[in-house]
Design an enzyme around this catalytic site. Structure first.
Site, PDB file in Angstrom:
ATOM      1  N   ASP A  84      -9.968   1.188   2.518  1.00  0.00           N
ATOM      2  CA  ASP A  84      -9.154   0.193   3.223  1.00  0.00           C
ATOM      3  C   ASP A  84      -9.740  -1.199   3.002  1.00  0.00           C
ATOM      4  O   ASP A  84     -10.952  -1.356   2.867  1.00  0.00           O
ATOM      5  CB  ASP A  84      -9.152   0.537   4.723  1.00  0.00           C
ATOM      6  CG  ASP A  84      -8.014  -0.136   5.462  1.00  0.00           C
ATOM      7  OD1 ASP A  84      -7.160  -0.782   4.824  1.00  0.00           O
ATOM      8  OD2 ASP A  84      -7.981  -0.036   6.709  1.00  0.00           O
ATOM      9  N   ARG A  94      -7.157  -7.603   2.324  1.00  0.00           N
ATOM     10  CA  ARG A  94      -7.993  -8.641   2.935  1.00  0.00           C
ATOM     11  C   ARG A  94      -9.027  -9.186   1.951  1.00  0.00           C
ATOM     12  O   ARG A  94      -9.329 -10.369   1.932  1.00  0.00           O
ATOM     13  CB  ARG A  94      -8.692  -8.082   4.190  1.00  0.00           C
ATOM     14  CG  ARG A  94      -7.805  -8.146   5.424  1.00  0.00           C
ATOM     15  CD  ARG A  94      -8.317  -7.247   6.510  1.00  0.00           C
ATOM     16  NE  ARG A  94      -8.035  -5.855   6.211  1.00  0.00           N
ATOM     17  CZ  ARG A  94      -8.560  -4.825   6.857  1.00  0.00           C
ATOM     18  NH1 ARG A  94      -9.416  -5.036   7.829  1.00  0.00           N
ATOM     19  NH2 ARG A  94      -8.226  -3.607   6.537  1.00  0.00           N
ATOM     20  N   TRP A  95      -9.536  -8.316   1.113  1.00  0.00           N
ATOM     21  CA  TRP A  95     -10.509  -8.746   0.098  1.00  0.00           C
ATOM     22  C   TRP A  95      -9.868  -9.813  -0.805  1.00  0.00           C
ATOM     23  O   TRP A  95     -10.484 -10.833  -1.107  1.00  0.00           O
ATOM     24  CB  TRP A  95     -10.939  -7.534  -0.737  1.00  0.00           C
ATOM     25  CG  TRP A  95     -11.972  -7.804  -1.783  1.00  0.00           C
ATOM     26  CD1 TRP A  95     -13.323  -7.711  -1.653  1.00  0.00           C
ATOM     27  CD2 TRP A  95     -11.725  -8.204  -3.143  1.00  0.00           C
ATOM     28  NE1 TRP A  95     -13.942  -8.022  -2.840  1.00  0.00           N
ATOM     29  CE2 TRP A  95     -12.978  -8.333  -3.777  1.00  0.00           C
ATOM     30  CE3 TRP A  95     -10.571  -8.465  -3.885  1.00  0.00           C
ATOM     31  CZ2 TRP A  95     -13.111  -8.711  -5.107  1.00  0.00           C
ATOM     32  CZ3 TRP A  95     -10.700  -8.846  -5.216  1.00  0.00           C
ATOM     33  CH2 TRP A  95     -11.955  -8.971  -5.817  1.00  0.00           C
ATOM     34  N   ARG A 108      -2.450  -9.779  -3.164  1.00  0.00           N
ATOM     35  CA  ARG A 108      -2.874  -8.436  -2.774  1.00  0.00           C
ATOM     36  C   ARG A 108      -3.053  -7.503  -3.968  1.00  0.00           C
ATOM     37  O   ARG A 108      -3.928  -6.639  -3.978  1.00  0.00           O
ATOM     38  CB  ARG A 108      -1.870  -7.840  -1.790  1.00  0.00           C
ATOM     39  CG  ARG A 108      -1.824  -8.553  -0.443  1.00  0.00           C
ATOM     40  CD  ARG A 108      -0.731  -7.964   0.451  1.00  0.00           C
ATOM     41  NE  ARG A 108      -0.922  -6.534   0.684  1.00  0.00           N
ATOM     42  CZ  ARG A 108      -1.771  -6.028   1.589  1.00  0.00           C
ATOM     43  NH1 ARG A 108      -2.474  -6.831   2.356  1.00  0.00           N
ATOM     44  NH2 ARG A 108      -1.879  -4.720   1.739  1.00  0.00           N
ATOM     45  N   SER A 144      -0.380   6.683   1.713  1.00  0.00           N
ATOM     46  CA  SER A 144       0.103   7.558   2.781  1.00  0.00           C
ATOM     47  C   SER A 144       1.633   7.623   2.774  1.00  0.00           C
ATOM     48  O   SER A 144       2.298   6.789   2.140  1.00  0.00           O
ATOM     49  CB  SER A 144      -0.373   7.029   4.137  1.00  0.00           C
ATOM     50  OG  SER A 144       0.377   5.885   4.494  1.00  0.00           O
ATOM     51  N   THR A 145       2.155   8.589   3.511  1.00  0.00           N
ATOM     52  CA  THR A 145       3.616   8.704   3.625  1.00  0.00           C
ATOM     53  C   THR A 145       4.194   7.462   4.307  1.00  0.00           C
ATOM     54  O   THR A 145       5.376   7.175   4.164  1.00  0.00           O
ATOM     55  CB  THR A 145       4.004   9.972   4.434  1.00  0.00           C
ATOM     56  OG1 THR A 145       3.166  10.050   5.583  1.00  0.00           O
ATOM     57  CG2 THR A 145       3.821  11.238   3.622  1.00  0.00           C
ATOM     58  N   GLU A 146       3.343   6.736   5.021  1.00  0.00           N
ATOM     59  CA  GLU A 146       3.802   5.513   5.710  1.00  0.00           C
ATOM     60  C   GLU A 146       3.725   4.282   4.794  1.00  0.00           C
ATOM     61  O   GLU A 146       4.343   3.260   5.076  1.00  0.00           O
ATOM     62  CB  GLU A 146       2.944   5.242   6.957  1.00  0.00           C
ATOM     63  CG  GLU A 146       3.193   6.211   8.116  1.00  0.00           C
ATOM     64  CD  GLU A 146       2.625   7.608   7.871  1.00  0.00           C
ATOM     65  OE1 GLU A 146       1.571   7.725   7.223  1.00  0.00           O
ATOM     66  OE2 GLU A 146       3.273   8.597   8.297  1.00  0.00           O
ATOM     67  N   ASN A 147       2.965   4.395   3.701  1.00  0.00           N
ATOM     68  CA  ASN A 147       2.782   3.218   2.830  1.00  0.00           C
ATOM     69  C   ASN A 147       4.054   2.801   2.085  1.00  0.00           C
ATOM     70  O   ASN A 147       4.126   1.704   1.532  1.00  0.00           O
ATOM     71  CB  ASN A 147       1.647   3.450   1.816  1.00  0.00           C
ATOM     72  CG  ASN A 147       0.265   3.343   2.424  1.00  0.00           C
ATOM     73  OD1 ASN A 147      -0.686   3.970   1.948  1.00  0.00           O
ATOM     74  ND2 ASN A 147       0.120   2.548   3.485  1.00  0.00           N
ATOM     75  N   ARG A 186     -14.702   5.323   6.433  1.00  0.00           N
ATOM     76  CA  ARG A 186     -13.566   4.395   6.408  1.00  0.00           C
ATOM     77  C   ARG A 186     -14.107   2.982   6.249  1.00  0.00           C
ATOM     78  O   ARG A 186     -14.980   2.554   7.014  1.00  0.00           O
ATOM     79  CB  ARG A 186     -12.707   4.494   7.671  1.00  0.00           C
ATOM     80  CG  ARG A 186     -11.513   3.527   7.563  1.00  0.00           C
ATOM     81  CD  ARG A 186     -10.375   3.832   8.505  1.00  0.00           C
ATOM     82  NE  ARG A 186      -9.236   2.979   8.154  1.00  0.00           N
ATOM     83  CZ  ARG A 186      -7.974   3.213   8.441  1.00  0.00           C
ATOM     84  NH1 ARG A 186      -7.648   4.308   9.092  1.00  0.00           N
ATOM     85  NH2 ARG A 186      -7.015   2.391   8.076  1.00  0.00           N
ATOM     86  N   ARG A 207      -9.449   4.107  12.728  1.00  0.00           N
ATOM     87  CA  ARG A 207      -8.279   4.978  12.909  1.00  0.00           C
ATOM     88  C   ARG A 207      -8.309   6.093  11.880  1.00  0.00           C
ATOM     89  O   ARG A 207      -8.869   5.931  10.806  1.00  0.00           O
ATOM     90  CB  ARG A 207      -6.982   4.184  12.620  1.00  0.00           C
ATOM     91  CG  ARG A 207      -6.470   3.303  13.690  1.00  0.00           C
ATOM     92  CD  ARG A 207      -5.091   2.770  13.264  1.00  0.00           C
ATOM     93  NE  ARG A 207      -5.166   1.935  12.078  1.00  0.00           N
ATOM     94  CZ  ARG A 207      -5.541   0.667  12.063  1.00  0.00           C
ATOM     95  NH1 ARG A 207      -5.885   0.075  13.191  1.00  0.00           N
ATOM     96  NH2 ARG A 207      -5.589  -0.017  10.936  1.00  0.00           N
TER      97      ARG A 207
HETATM   98  C1  FPP Z   1      -5.992  -0.111   1.272  1.00  0.00           C
HETATM   99  O1  FPP Z   1      -6.059  -1.482   1.269  1.00  0.00           O
HETATM  100  C2  FPP Z   1      -5.718   0.420  -0.045  1.00  0.00           C
HETATM  101  C3  FPP Z   1      -4.573   1.060  -0.420  1.00  0.00           C
HETATM  102  C4  FPP Z   1      -3.416   1.310   0.422  1.00  0.00           C
HETATM  103  C5  FPP Z   1      -4.382   1.544  -1.782  1.00  0.00           C
HETATM  104  C6  FPP Z   1      -5.544   2.245  -2.339  1.00  0.00           C
HETATM  105  C7  FPP Z   1      -5.564   2.027  -3.761  1.00  0.00           C
HETATM  106  C8  FPP Z   1      -6.637   1.742  -4.474  1.00  0.00           C
HETATM  107  C9  FPP Z   1      -7.994   1.648  -3.945  1.00  0.00           C
HETATM  108  C10 FPP Z   1      -6.454   1.493  -5.886  1.00  0.00           C
HETATM  109  C11 FPP Z   1      -7.074   2.542  -6.700  1.00  0.00           C
HETATM  110  C12 FPP Z   1      -6.563   3.857  -6.482  1.00  0.00           C
HETATM  111  C13 FPP Z   1      -6.249   4.721  -7.443  1.00  0.00           C
HETATM  112  C14 FPP Z   1      -5.960   6.106  -7.084  1.00  0.00           C
HETATM  113  C15 FPP Z   1      -6.151   4.359  -8.847  1.00  0.00           C
HETATM  114  P1  FPP Z   1      -4.968  -2.289   2.071  1.00  0.00           P
HETATM  115  O2  FPP Z   1      -3.921  -2.719   1.111  1.00  0.00           O
HETATM  116  O3  FPP Z   1      -4.477  -1.477   3.220  1.00  0.00           O
HETATM  117  O4  FPP Z   1      -5.820  -3.511   2.548  1.00  0.00           O
HETATM  118  P2  FPP Z   1      -5.617  -4.363   3.890  1.00  0.00           P
HETATM  119  O5  FPP Z   1      -5.793  -3.406   5.039  1.00  0.00           O
HETATM  120  O6  FPP Z   1      -6.709  -5.366   3.807  1.00  0.00           O
HETATM  121  O7  FPP Z   1      -4.252  -4.957   3.799  1.00  0.00           O
END
Ligand code: FPP
Length: 258
Positions: free
Chosen positions: A38, A42-43, A51, A83-86, A206, A212
Site C-alpha cells: 500500500d 502517496r509515494w 499515481r 482487490s475486487t474493490e479496486n 502492511r 486494515r
Molecule cells: C497500493 O497503492 C497498490 C496497489 C493497489 C497496486 C499494487 C500494484 C503494484 C505494487 C504494482 C506491481 C504489482 C505487480 C503484480 C506487477 P495505492 O494505489 O493504494 O496507494 P495509496 O494508498 O497511496 O493511494
C-alpha cells in the site's frame, strides 16, 4: 525452505546501520509471508508525480521483495496486488495496473526460472482483460514444475467472495451426494480456498501505516502475526523485510494457548 548462505550474506552486505542479518535468527524464518502493498499513490504524490509512476516504482519494490524472500528462504511470498474493490478506481488507473501486471510478469519470468519460483494466482481471473489473463496463464504454465519458493499474486481477489465461492462448491458437492455435510471440516473448507495446499501466513505486512485487512485472507489470517510499517510500498526494501522478521521473531505465538 533452505537458503544459500553465501548468496544471503552477499545480498545483505551493505548494512544501513540500524539492522543487520545478525539481528534475526536464520533458523526461525517464517514459512509464509504475505504483504498488503500500500502507498504507491502517496509515494508518487509526495514527489509531484502521477499515481501511475507510483505503481511503476511499486513494481521495482515487488521485484526486490521476491528476491529477498528467495534469499531468506521463505516457502511462500504472497502479495495483494488488486482487490475486487479496486475496480472502483478511475478507469485509466485500472487499465494501467492491468497492463502493468501483464508486462511485469512477462519481464520477470526469467527471474522466476533463474530462482526456481513457482507462480500461484488468487482471485477471479476470468474477469481480467484478455491479455492479462493470457499472460497469467503463461506464467502458471511455465513455472508449474518449479519447486522452489511459491510466489502468489492476489489479483481481483476478495476474501468474502473467496469464502462464498468455497461454500458454493461444497454445497454443490453435498447436493450431489458426493460429500456428507457432517464430514465438512476445516481441512475440507481450506482445500476449496484459492490458497489450497499452502500454509497459512505466519506474518502479514502492511505498508503505508494503514491498519486494515481490506477484505484480505479473512480465513487464513486466524493466527498470523501482523506487522504494520509507515514505509510506503515503493520504499519497502530488503532491510524493511529484516525489520519485520526481527519484530515477528520477538513475538510469542501461542495459538490461543498459554
Ligand atoms: C497500493 O497503492 C497498490 C496497489 C493497489 C497496486 C499494487 C500494484 C503494484 C505494487 C504494482 C506491481 C504489482 C505487480 C503484480 C506487477 P495505492 O494505489 O493504494 O496507494 P495509496 O494508498 O497511496 O493511494
Amino acid at each position: 525452505m533452505r537458503f544459500d548462505r553465501e548468496k544471503l550474506l552477499a545480498y545483505y552486505a551493505d548494512e544501513p546501520g540500524d539492522i543487520s542479518l545478525g539481528d534475526i535468527d536464520l533458523a526461525r524464518i517464517p514459512s509464509h509471508v504475505s504483504i498488503i502493498m500500500d502507498g504507491n499513490g502517496r509515494w508518487a504524490t509526495k514527489r509531484g508525480l502521477d499515481r501511475a509512476q507510483g505503481h511503476v516504482a511499486g513494481v521495482d519494490s515487488l521485484r526486490e521483495a521476491v528476491t529477498t524472500s528467495v534469499r531468506l528462504g521463505f516457502d511462500v511470498l504472497s502479495v495483494y496486488a488488486f482487490s475486487t474493490e479496486n475496480w472502483r478506481r478511475p478507469k485509466l488507473e485500472v487499465d494501467l495496473l492491468m497492463k502493468l501486471f501483464a508486462k511485469t510478469l512477462v519481464a520477470e519470468l526469467p527471474l522466476f526460472h533463474q530462482e526456481n519460483v513457482r507462480l500461484r494466482l488468487f482471485g477471479d481471473l476470468e474477469a481480467l482483460p484478455e491479455e492479462t489473463f493470457r499472460v497469467f496463464q503463461r506464467g502458471l504454465d511455465e513455472t508449474a514444475d518449479h519447486d522452489g519458493m511459491t510466489f502468489a499474486l492476489a489479483v481481483n481477489y476478495g476474501s468474502r467472495a473467496e469464502i462464498v465461492r468455497a461454500v458454493r462448491e461444497i454445497a454443490r458437492l453435498a447436493a450431489a451426494g458426493e460429500i456428507d455435510p457432517d464430514a465438512i471440516d476445516q481441512d475440507l473448507f481450506a482445500s476449496k480456498l484459492y490458497t489450497a495446499g499452502l500454509p497459512d501466513p505466519d506474518l502479514l505486512i502492511r505498508t503505508s501505516g494503514e491498519l486494515r485487512l481490506s477484505n484480505y485472507f479473512l480465513y487464513q489470517l486466524a493466527y498470523t502475526e501482523f506487522y504494520a510499517t509507515d514505509t510506503l510500498w515503493p520504499d519497502f526494501s530488503r532491510w524493511d523485510m529484516l525489520r519485520a522478521i526481527r519484530d515477528f521473531q520477538g513475538r510469542s505465538r501461542r495459538y490461543g494457548g498459554v
